[in-house]
Design a protein around this motif. Structure first.
Motif, PDB file in Angstrom:
ATOM      1  N   SER A  58       0.843  -1.189   0.000  1.00 56.91           N
ATOM      2  CA  SER A  58       0.000   0.000   0.000  1.00 56.91           C
ATOM      3  C   SER A  58       0.885   1.249   0.000  1.00 56.91           C
ATOM      4  O   SER A  58       2.066   1.191   0.344  1.00 56.91           O
ATOM      5  CB  SER A  58      -0.941   0.015   1.218  1.00 56.91           C
ATOM      6  N   THR A  59       0.296   2.362  -0.405  1.00 60.10           N
ATOM      7  CA  THR A  59       1.064   3.597  -0.574  1.00 60.10           C
ATOM      8  C   THR A  59       0.964   4.489   0.658  1.00 60.10           C
ATOM      9  O   THR A  59      -0.114   4.726   1.185  1.00 60.10           O
ATOM     10  CB  THR A  59       0.546   4.371  -1.803  1.00 60.10           C
ATOM     11  N   VAL A  60       2.119   4.971   1.075  1.00 60.44           N
ATOM     12  CA  VAL A  60       2.180   6.012   2.098  1.00 60.44           C
ATOM     13  C   VAL A  60       2.455   7.350   1.426  1.00 60.44           C
ATOM     14  O   VAL A  60       1.791   8.349   1.690  1.00 60.44           O
ATOM     15  CB  VAL A  60       3.286   5.708   3.133  1.00 60.44           C
ATOM     16  N   GLN A  61       3.433   7.369   0.523  1.00 62.92           N
ATOM     17  CA  GLN A  61       3.771   8.581  -0.231  1.00 62.92           C
ATOM     18  C   GLN A  61       4.303   8.171  -1.598  1.00 62.92           C
ATOM     19  O   GLN A  61       5.231   7.367  -1.704  1.00 62.92           O
ATOM     20  CB  GLN A  61       4.828   9.400   0.514  1.00 62.92           C
ATOM     21  N   ASP A  62       3.686   8.721  -2.656  1.00 63.84           N
ATOM     22  CA  ASP A  62       4.073   8.355  -4.017  1.00 63.84           C
ATOM     23  C   ASP A  62       3.653   9.490  -4.944  1.00 63.84           C
ATOM     24  O   ASP A  62       2.520   9.532  -5.411  1.00 63.84           O
ATOM     25  CB  ASP A  62       3.407   7.038  -4.418  1.00 63.84           C
ATOM     26  N   ASN A  63       4.557  10.412  -5.213  1.00 62.54           N
ATOM     27  CA  ASN A  63       4.208  11.619  -5.949  1.00 62.54           C
ATOM     28  C   ASN A  63       3.867  11.375  -7.417  1.00 62.54           C
ATOM     29  O   ASN A  63       3.127  12.149  -8.020  1.00 62.54           O
ATOM     30  CB  ASN A  63       5.367  12.638  -5.867  1.00 62.54           C
ATOM     31  N   ASP A  64       4.431  10.314  -8.016  1.00 62.59           N
ATOM     32  CA  ASP A  64       4.210  10.094  -9.442  1.00 62.59           C
ATOM     33  C   ASP A  64       3.409   8.830  -9.746  1.00 62.59           C
ATOM     34  O   ASP A  64       3.338   8.389 -10.897  1.00 62.59           O
ATOM     35  CB  ASP A  64       5.550  10.038 -10.190  1.00 62.59           C
ATOM     36  N   GLY A  65       2.800   8.234  -8.738  1.00 64.22           N
ATOM     37  CA  GLY A  65       1.946   7.068  -8.969  1.00 64.22           C
ATOM     38  C   GLY A  65       2.689   5.850  -9.472  1.00 64.22           C
ATOM     39  O   GLY A  65       2.169   5.108 -10.305  1.00 64.22           O
ATOM     40  N   SER A  66       3.883   5.604  -8.950  1.00 63.08           N
ATOM     41  CA  SER A  66       4.712   4.501  -9.441  1.00 63.08           C
ATOM     42  C   SER A  66       4.498   3.191  -8.697  1.00 63.08           C
ATOM     43  O   SER A  66       5.118   2.192  -9.035  1.00 63.08           O
ATOM     44  CB  SER A  66       6.193   4.878  -9.330  1.00 63.08           C
ATOM     45  N   GLN A  67       3.648   3.192  -7.675  1.00 67.99           N
ATOM     46  CA  GLN A  67       3.440   1.977  -6.892  1.00 67.99           C
ATOM     47  C   GLN A  67       3.137   0.785  -7.813  1.00 67.99           C
ATOM     48  O   GLN A  67       2.376   0.921  -8.760  1.00 67.99           O
ATOM     49  CB  GLN A  67       2.259   2.174  -5.922  1.00 67.99           C
ATOM     50  N   PRO A  68       3.786  -0.360  -7.588  1.00 72.22           N
ATOM     51  CA  PRO A  68       4.614  -0.770  -6.440  1.00 72.22           C
ATOM     52  C   PRO A  68       6.122  -0.578  -6.627  1.00 72.22           C
ATOM     53  O   PRO A  68       6.904  -1.244  -5.954  1.00 72.22           O
ATOM     54  CB  PRO A  68       4.292  -2.253  -6.332  1.00 72.22           C
ATOM     55  N   VAL A  69       6.527   0.304  -7.548  1.00 71.61           N
ATOM     56  CA  VAL A  69       7.953   0.504  -7.819  1.00 71.61           C
ATOM     57  C   VAL A  69       8.469   1.704  -7.044  1.00 71.61           C
ATOM     58  O   VAL A  69       7.958   2.821  -7.193  1.00 71.61           O
ATOM     59  CB  VAL A  69       8.207   0.702  -9.331  1.00 71.61           C
ATOM     60  N   LEU A  70       9.492   1.483  -6.222  1.00 67.54           N
ATOM     61  CA  LEU A  70      10.170   2.582  -5.529  1.00 67.54           C
ATOM     62  C   LEU A  70      11.130   3.224  -6.527  1.00 67.54           C
ATOM     63  O   LEU A  70      12.215   2.719  -6.789  1.00 67.54           O
ATOM     64  CB  LEU A  70      10.943   2.042  -4.324  1.00 67.54           C
ATOM     65  N   ASN A  71      10.708   4.342  -7.110  1.00 68.49           N
ATOM     66  CA  ASN A  71      11.537   4.982  -8.136  1.00 68.49           C
ATOM     67  C   ASN A  71      11.984   6.382  -7.754  1.00 68.49           C
ATOM     68  O   ASN A  71      12.569   7.097  -8.568  1.00 68.49           O
ATOM     69  CB  ASN A  71      10.795   5.027  -9.472  1.00 68.49           C
ATOM     70  N   THR A 127       4.126   0.554   2.128  1.00 69.20           N
ATOM     71  CA  THR A 127       3.997  -0.337   3.275  1.00 69.20           C
ATOM     72  C   THR A 127       3.735  -1.763   2.801  1.00 69.20           C
ATOM     73  O   THR A 127       2.834  -2.012   1.989  1.00 69.20           O
ATOM     74  CB  THR A 127       2.861   0.109   4.212  1.00 69.20           C
ATOM     75  N   ILE A 128       4.555  -2.683   3.299  1.00 67.97           N
ATOM     76  CA  ILE A 128       4.369  -4.117   3.069  1.00 67.97           C
ATOM     77  C   ILE A 128       3.635  -4.681   4.277  1.00 67.97           C
ATOM     78  O   ILE A 128       4.106  -4.559   5.409  1.00 67.97           O
ATOM     79  CB  ILE A 128       5.718  -4.829   2.897  1.00 67.97           C
ATOM     80  N   SER A 129       2.473  -5.295   4.051  1.00 72.18           N
ATOM     81  CA  SER A 129       1.661  -5.827   5.151  1.00 72.18           C
ATOM     82  C   SER A 129       1.635  -7.348   5.092  1.00 72.18           C
ATOM     83  O   SER A 129       1.267  -7.940   4.067  1.00 72.18           O
ATOM     84  CB  SER A 129       0.232  -5.284   5.084  1.00 72.18           C
ATOM     85  N   LEU A 130       2.039  -7.978   6.201  1.00 72.90           N
ATOM     86  CA  LEU A 130       2.052  -9.431   6.331  1.00 72.90           C
ATOM     87  C   LEU A 130       0.905  -9.860   7.236  1.00 72.90           C
ATOM     88  O   LEU A 130       0.730  -9.315   8.330  1.00 72.90           O
ATOM     89  CB  LEU A 130       3.383  -9.901   6.924  1.00 72.90           C
ATOM     90  N   ASP A 131       0.147 -10.844   6.790  1.00 77.32           N
ATOM     91  CA  ASP A 131      -1.016 -11.326   7.532  1.00 77.32           C
ATOM     92  C   ASP A 131      -0.659 -12.653   8.205  1.00 77.32           C
ATOM     93  O   ASP A 131      -0.517 -13.684   7.539  1.00 77.32           O
ATOM     94  CB  ASP A 131      -2.197 -11.508   6.573  1.00 77.32           C
ATOM     95  N   LEU A 132      -0.522 -12.624   9.534  1.00 77.84           N
ATOM     96  CA  LEU A 132      -0.106 -13.807  10.284  1.00 77.84           C
ATOM     97  C   LEU A 132      -1.318 -14.592  10.777  1.00 77.84           C
ATOM     98  O   LEU A 132      -2.323 -14.011  11.191  1.00 77.84           O
ATOM     99  CB  LEU A 132       0.751 -13.402  11.479  1.00 77.84           C
ATOM    100  N   GLY A 133      -1.197 -15.914  10.764  1.00 78.82           N
ATOM    101  CA  GLY A 133      -2.265 -16.752  11.299  1.00 78.82           C
ATOM    102  C   GLY A 133      -3.236 -17.202  10.234  1.00 78.82           C
ATOM    103  O   GLY A 133      -3.064 -16.954   9.043  1.00 78.82           O
ATOM    104  N   GLU A 134      -4.295 -17.862  10.669  1.00 86.48           N
ATOM    105  CA  GLU A 134      -5.265 -18.427   9.737  1.00 86.48           C
ATOM    106  C   GLU A 134      -6.410 -17.470   9.429  1.00 86.48           C
ATOM    107  O   GLU A 134      -7.085 -17.618   8.410  1.00 86.48           O
ATOM    108  CB  GLU A 134      -5.830 -19.733  10.321  1.00 86.48           C
ATOM    109  N   SER A 135      -6.656 -16.502  10.286  1.00 86.18           N
ATOM    110  CA  SER A 135      -7.755 -15.566  10.087  1.00 86.18           C
ATOM    111  C   SER A 135      -7.289 -14.407   9.198  1.00 86.18           C
ATOM    112  O   SER A 135      -6.404 -13.642   9.574  1.00 86.18           O
ATOM    113  CB  SER A 135      -8.243 -15.024  11.430  1.00 86.18           C
ATOM    114  N   GLN A 136      -7.885 -14.285   8.010  1.00 86.00           N
ATOM    115  CA  GLN A 136      -7.464 -13.241   7.087  1.00 86.00           C
ATOM    116  C   GLN A 136      -7.944 -11.881   7.572  1.00 86.00           C
ATOM    117  O   GLN A 136      -9.120 -11.659   7.796  1.00 86.00           O
ATOM    118  CB  GLN A 136      -7.991 -13.503   5.670  1.00 86.00           C
TER     119      GLN A 136
END
Length: 210
Positions: free
Chosen positions: A133-146, A153-162
């Protein structure tokens, strides 16, 4: 009286025959040398190209890394465990563009070691998939850090409950006081290692810094 023909031994006729033989040998030596020189030049060019490629790959694996800006934990379980880990990242100093869709995340925690790929990224059968997900991206390049100012932000989902839409869960939630190791590897091979440390108590909190 029969006239004898003068002997030709040692005359110019013999010297001409010797000269032609020497010329043939010389031409053969020149041809062999030319072929050998061509082989050496081609080999040298191949080795130079290979050395340059190897040097570039080594440089990329050293400089094209991801830098972690901060980590938080939330979505606590009823047993006071962290269910979601959020890692905010940016491009490391001197790094080129880094595509998070082609980035690998390895999670080493109390319940085991797991490999993660981006939810919208490369094909494969990882243990789970993370969401970007985007925190700051002035030129809309997500997911590329350019850009040096990009923050994702990279979000990891732990466990069996999504808990996160688009993510694939893995492993087990992280209990209070537990630690885990996080290894983020860029497409160029640059690795960033971080320690995830859960506070000893999560009581009364909705989100904590890890």
């Amino acid at each position: 009286m029969q006239r004898l023909r003068p002997s030709t031994e040692g005359t110019g006729e013999d010297r001409g025959q010797v000269g032609i033989g020497t010329l043939i040998v010389f031409i053969a030596m020149v041809l062999v040398a030319a072929i050998a020189a061509g082989v050496l030049i081609n080999t040298a060019g191949f080795l130079q190209s290979s050395a340059q490629a190897t040097g570039q790959q080594s440089s990329d694996s050293t400089t094209n890394r991801i830098q972690v800006v901060g980590m938080t934990g939330d979505h606590f379980t009823s047993n006071s465990e962290v269910g979601v880990v959020n890692i905010t990242v940016k491009r490391a100093p001197g790094a080129g563009n880094v595509d998070l869709d082609k980035t690998t995340v390895q999670w080493i925690g109390p319940s085991g070691s797991y490999y993660q790929l981006a939810a919208g990224g490369a094909q494969g059968e990882p243990d789970g998939r993370f969401v970007v997900s985007t925190v700051q991206d002035n030129d809309g390049s997500q997911p590329v850090l350019n850009d040096v100012e990009d923050r994702f932000t990279i979000s990891l989902d732990l466990g069996e409950s999504q808990e996160i839409n688009g993510a694939t869960t893995f492993g087990e939630p992280l209990p209070e006081g537990e630690t885990a190791t996080l290894r983020i590897t860029s497409p160029a091979g640059g690795m960033t290692t971080e320690e995830v440390v859960v506070p000893k108590t999560l009581s009364g909190e909705s989100s904590v810094t890890l």
